[in-house]
Design a protein around this motif. Structure first.
Motif, short mmCIF file in Angstrom:
data_model
loop_
_atom_site.label_atom_id
_atom_site.label_comp_id
_atom_site.label_asym_id
_atom_site.label_seq_id
_atom_site.Cartn_x
_atom_site.Cartn_y
_atom_site.Cartn_z
N ILE A 212 -13.44 -4.19 -9.20
CA ILE A 212 -12.21 -3.35 -9.50
C ILE A 212 -11.67 -2.53 -8.24
N LEU A 213 -10.82 -2.77 -7.87
CA LEU A 213 -10.06 -1.94 -6.64
C LEU A 213 -8.72 -1.08 -7.07
N PRO A 214 -8.59 -0.29 -6.23
CA PRO A 214 -7.53 0.83 -6.41
C PRO A 214 -6.36 -0.01 -5.94
N PRO A 215 -5.36 0.45 -6.94
CA PRO A 215 -4.05 -0.57 -6.83
C PRO A 215 -3.62 -0.64 -5.45
N ALA A 216 -3.62 0.32 -4.56
CA ALA A 216 -3.08 0.53 -3.41
C ALA A 216 -3.92 -0.73 -2.48
N GLU A 217 -5.27 -0.74 -2.57
CA GLU A 217 -6.01 -1.73 -1.98
C GLU A 217 -5.40 -3.21 -2.42
N THR A 218 -5.09 -3.49 -3.80
CA THR A 218 -4.51 -4.87 -4.13
C THR A 218 -3.25 -5.07 -3.23
N GLU A 219 -2.50 -4.05 -3.41
CA GLU A 219 -1.25 -4.18 -2.64
C GLU A 219 -1.24 -4.45 -1.07
N LEU A 220 -2.46 -3.88 -0.45
CA LEU A 220 -2.70 -4.08 1.03
C LEU A 220 -3.11 -5.58 1.16
N LEU A 221 -3.81 -6.15 0.15
CA LEU A 221 -4.18 -7.55 0.17
C LEU A 221 -3.14 -8.64 0.28
N MET A 222 -2.23 -8.23 -0.59
CA MET A 222 -0.88 -9.25 -0.62
C MET A 222 -0.16 -8.99 0.44
N VAL A 223 -0.05 -7.80 1.14
CA VAL A 223 0.75 -7.74 2.47
C VAL A 223 0.10 -8.40 3.50
N LYS A 224 -1.23 -8.39 3.59
CA LYS A 224 -1.97 -9.08 4.35
C LYS A 224 -1.84 -10.62 4.55
N ALA A 225 -1.55 -11.22 3.23
CA ALA A 225 -1.56 -12.44 3.06
C ALA A 225 -0.03 -13.03 3.26
N GLY A 226 0.98 -12.34 3.76
CA GLY A 226 2.17 -12.68 4.07
C GLY A 226 3.30 -12.34 3.21
N PHE A 227 3.15 -11.22 2.18
CA PHE A 227 4.12 -11.02 1.26
C PHE A 227 4.71 -9.74 1.65
N ASN A 228 6.00 -9.40 1.02
CA ASN A 228 6.47 -8.29 1.35
C ASN A 228 5.98 -7.10 0.63
N GLN A 229 6.31 -5.96 0.55
CA GLN A 229 5.72 -4.81 0.15
C GLN A 229 5.85 -4.92 -1.64
N PRO A 230 4.80 -5.08 -2.47
CA PRO A 230 4.73 -5.53 -3.67
C PRO A 230 5.53 -4.49 -4.57
N TYR A 231 6.10 -4.79 -5.60
CA TYR A 231 6.98 -3.93 -6.65
C TYR A 231 5.74 -3.76 -7.80
N HIS A 232 5.34 -2.58 -7.87
CA HIS A 232 4.43 -2.30 -8.91
C HIS A 232 5.15 -2.12 -10.39
N PHE A 233 5.39 -3.11 -11.04
CA PHE A 233 6.35 -3.10 -12.20
C PHE A 233 5.87 -2.73 -13.59
N PHE A 234 4.51 -2.66 -13.76
CA PHE A 234 3.81 -2.62 -15.04
C PHE A 234 2.55 -1.91 -15.02
N GLN A 235 2.24 -0.98 -15.80
CA GLN A 235 0.69 -0.64 -16.03
C GLN A 235 0.65 -0.43 -17.49
N ALA A 236 -0.50 -0.70 -18.01
CA ALA A 236 -0.96 -0.38 -19.31
C ALA A 236 -2.60 -0.01 -19.07
N LEU A 237 -2.79 1.17 -19.25
CA LEU A 237 -4.23 1.90 -19.06
C LEU A 237 -4.64 1.30 -17.65
N LEU A 238 -5.63 0.44 -17.63
CA LEU A 238 -6.28 -0.12 -16.22
C LEU A 238 -5.45 -1.43 -16.04
N ILE A 239 -4.76 -2.10 -16.39
CA ILE A 239 -3.91 -3.33 -16.44
C ILE A 239 -2.85 -2.89 -15.56
N HIS A 240 -2.53 -3.54 -14.26
CA HIS A 240 -1.56 -3.27 -13.33
C HIS A 240 -0.84 -4.62 -13.10
#
Length: 246
Positions: A212-240
């Motif tokens: 389990i990673l903090p949401p900000a760390e998941t977003e950083l993984l995506m950026v490092k892989a070549g994606f733009n800054q992700p849009y966090h469009f959904f959260q239901a409890l721990l599901i992001h």
């Protein structure tokens, strides 16, 4: 890793080797109980899939969509109904989950537009062939360095400008409010499983079986892989869930 053969005919049974022992968990009985369990949480899932469809509506009428961890085919079924010109490739390491998926695709009359691969993302033919990659509730099972690598692999299979949709269990387990988050998560599972659960046992499962990673760390993984800054469009409890563009 053994290369898996794509299954292009839904009338053919999936009989591929097990991958990383996962089929011991995701067997035929589990695959059928999985849908029953999730049906009790439909208010969450329906919202997530509806928003995913809304955000991917910008894709071409003949889009190719790759579903990583296709499971029993929920996202493929939802998107195929709304977009009759789209084609789908679903990959999953469990032949039993894919067998259930194949049955559903046949019943929905969309099997001609779908290819199933028993394996992992490495078994998807290389090349920028897809307009979108969807990966629902998979990445929290993956530890580093494979966690970063799966984002790179997904980026490598996307066309330039293609969309990535990711949903995972995410949280800062060291945060002051994580205890309350855990209690809420436990209550949700009690509704879904119709049994009682110990929050500390769920915490132990998070530590032992998931990453389990903090949401900000998941977003950083995506950026490092070549994606733009992700849009966090959904959260239901721990599901992001996020959407990002290559």
């Amino acid at each position: 890793m053994t290369r898996m053969t794509p299954m292009t005919s839904m009338t053919q049974q999936i009989r591929q080797p097990n991958v990383n022992g996962t089929n011991g968990i995701f067997n035929d009985d589990f695959s059928r109980r999985y849908d029953a369990y999730n049906s009790r949480l439909a208010v969450f899932g329906d919202n997530l899939y509806s928003l995913t469809g809304l955000l991917l509506a910008v894709l071409p009428d003949d889009a190719n969509v790759l579903c990583i961890g296709a499971g029993t085919g929920k996202e493929m079924l939802n998107l195929a109904e709304a977009h009759p010109g789209w084609h789908f490739t679903g990959v999953d390491p469990s032949p039993d989950m894919l067998r259930v998926c194949g049955e559903k695709l046949r019943q929905a009359g969309i099997s001609a537009r779908c290819t199933l691969i028993n394996g992992v993302i490495d078994d998807v033919p290389a090349g920028e062939n897809y307009h979108a990659v969807i990966c629902m509730l998979v990445t929290h099972f993956i530890v580093e360095p494979a966690r970063q690598e799966i984002y790179r692999q997904m980026a490598a299979r996307l066309k330039q400008g293609g969309k990535l949709v990711i949903a995972e269990i995410a949280a800062d387990m060291a945060a002051d409010d994580f205890k309350q988050q855990l209690l809420s998560w436990t209550a949700m599972h009690e509704v879904a499983s119709q049994t009682t659960h110990d929050p500390e046992e769920i915490r132990a499962q998070f530590n032992q079986k998931l990453r389990i990673l903090p949401p900000a760390e998941t977003e950083l993984l995506m950026v490092k892989a070549g994606f733009n800054q992700p849009y966090h469009f959904f959260q239901a409890l721990l599901i992001h869930a996020w959407i990002a563009t290559k």
